[in-house]
Every structure is written in structure tokens, then in C-alpha cells.
Design a protein around this motif. Structure first.
Motif, short mmCIF file in Angstrom:
data_model
loop_
_atom_site.label_atom_id
_atom_site.label_comp_id
_atom_site.label_asym_id
_atom_site.label_seq_id
_atom_site.Cartn_x
_atom_site.Cartn_y
_atom_site.Cartn_z
N ASP A 51 0.85 -1.19 0.00
CA ASP A 51 0.00 0.00 0.00
C ASP A 51 0.89 1.23 0.00
O ASP A 51 2.10 1.15 0.19
N GLU A 52 0.28 2.39 -0.16
CA GLU A 52 1.02 3.65 -0.30
C GLU A 52 1.99 3.93 0.84
O GLU A 52 3.11 4.39 0.61
N ASP A 53 1.63 3.65 2.08
CA ASP A 53 2.49 3.98 3.21
C ASP A 53 3.36 2.82 3.69
O ASP A 53 4.04 2.93 4.72
N ASP A 54 3.37 1.70 2.99
CA ASP A 54 4.18 0.55 3.37
C ASP A 54 5.65 0.83 3.11
O ASP A 54 6.01 1.63 2.24
N VAL A 55 6.50 0.16 3.86
CA VAL A 55 7.94 0.31 3.74
C VAL A 55 8.57 -1.08 3.60
O VAL A 55 8.17 -2.01 4.28
#
Length: 177
Positions: A51-55
Motif C-alpha cells: 500500500d502507499e504507506d508501506d515500507v
């Protein structure tokens, strides 16, 4: 949770004895806990599960050639020493696993030779403590600086492959693991 809960049979045909030439072609198992499904993909598909905020954290460490083979002074018995952690850099003191452990006692001297010249011992160690049933603390005798000492360890050491690989380490392993 018990350690025994992590034991399972893995058919030999499913064990990757060598990494893929292209690492992104490695197999990827995707478990969807919400739906109770399992998908089989390749690693290059991993981006589809972010997802967009995953690292993503990438481990760029290399395996140290930590498995050494040598002999005991008095008996000449073959021994295996697996380096676990350095305790004292200046004294070349290490925690290790040894095999066969029952033969290796405090005070024993261990000799390590180059495979290309097995007559010449290039490193000597002494067992200074028992730590566990297979564990020992050993002190390597080496007069050079730390860089030279580590070069000797790299020369003598083997890449520690998992026992279930059932093959000897190869030069490629030092680079790929």
C-alpha cells in the motif's frame, strides 16, 4: 509457543539449493489471512501487495565464512568450528560451536591449515571455556592486525550452508549468500 511447532517435513524437491540467477524470479508465497487463501507468485510481484504507506526493509548483509575445519593437536582428530560471535577483538576471542563436542575440552589446541597446503598450519586456537553442550569459547593466536586476522578467517572459512542443503559449499556461495 514451542520450538517443536516450527518443525515440518519439506520435500527435497522443494528446497532451492542455489539462488535464482535473477533474484526477482524467486518464489513468493502470498498468504491472505482475511480470505484464508494462498497464492504462489514470484518475488517481482511483491510490489502488487504494498500500500502507499508501506515500507520495505532490505537486508544487504553477506554470510561470513564462519565454518572452519581443523585438527586437534594431540590426536589429530578432525574438528569443525562454527564461529558465532566475536567476544574480544584484541584477543581474538570467539564464541563458537564445535563438533564433535565431546572431544573438545578446555585447554585443547586446535590447528587450521589451508586446503591448498594442508601441511602448513596457518592458524592456531585454544579452547578457554565451555559455554553449552556444543558451545566453547576459543582464543585464536595471531600476531597480525585485525584486517590480516579476518583475511585468514576468510581464507580458511567456508560459507555455512544449512544442513538440509546436503551439498558442500562452492565459491559461488560466498558471493550469493
Amino acid at each position: 509457543m514451542k520450538l517443536s511447532e516450527f518443525k515440518f517435513d519439506l520435500p527435497p524437491g522443494l528446497i532451492a539449493l542455489y539462488p535464482e540467477d535473477n533474484r526477482d524470479e524467486s518464489r513468493l508465497m502470498v498468504v491472505n489471512r482475511a480470505e484464508g487463501t494462498i497464492e504462489h507468485k514470484t518475488f517481482k510481484d511483491v510490489i502488487n501487495y504494498f500500500d502507499e504507506d508501506d515500507v520495505m526493509i532490505i537486508n544487504n548483509t553477506k554470510v561470513f565464512p564462519a565454518r572452519l575445519y581443523g585438527n586437534m593437536l594431540k590426536t589429530g582428530a578432525k574438528i569443525e568450528v562454527f564461529l558465532l560471535r566475536e567476544l574480544n577483538k584484541d584477543m581474538h576471542l570467539w564464541d563458537v560451536f564445535v563438533d564433535p563436542a565431546r572431544k573438545i575440552r578446555v585447554g585443547n589446541k586446535l590447528y587450521f591449515s589451508d586446503i591448498d597446503n594442508p601441511v602448513e598450519n596457518i592458524l592456531v586456537a585454544e579452547v578457554v571455556d565451555n559455554t553449552t553442550s556444543r558451545g566453547r569459547t576459543i582464543r585464536f593466536f595471531h600476531d597480525g592486525d585485525d584486517e590480516e586476522f579476518r583475511a585468514v578467517l576468510r581464507k580458511l572459512g567456508n560459507t555455512p550452508l544449512p544442513k538440509y542443503f546436503d551439498r558442500e559449499p562452492e565459491p559461488l556461495d560466498a558471493e550469493r549468500y
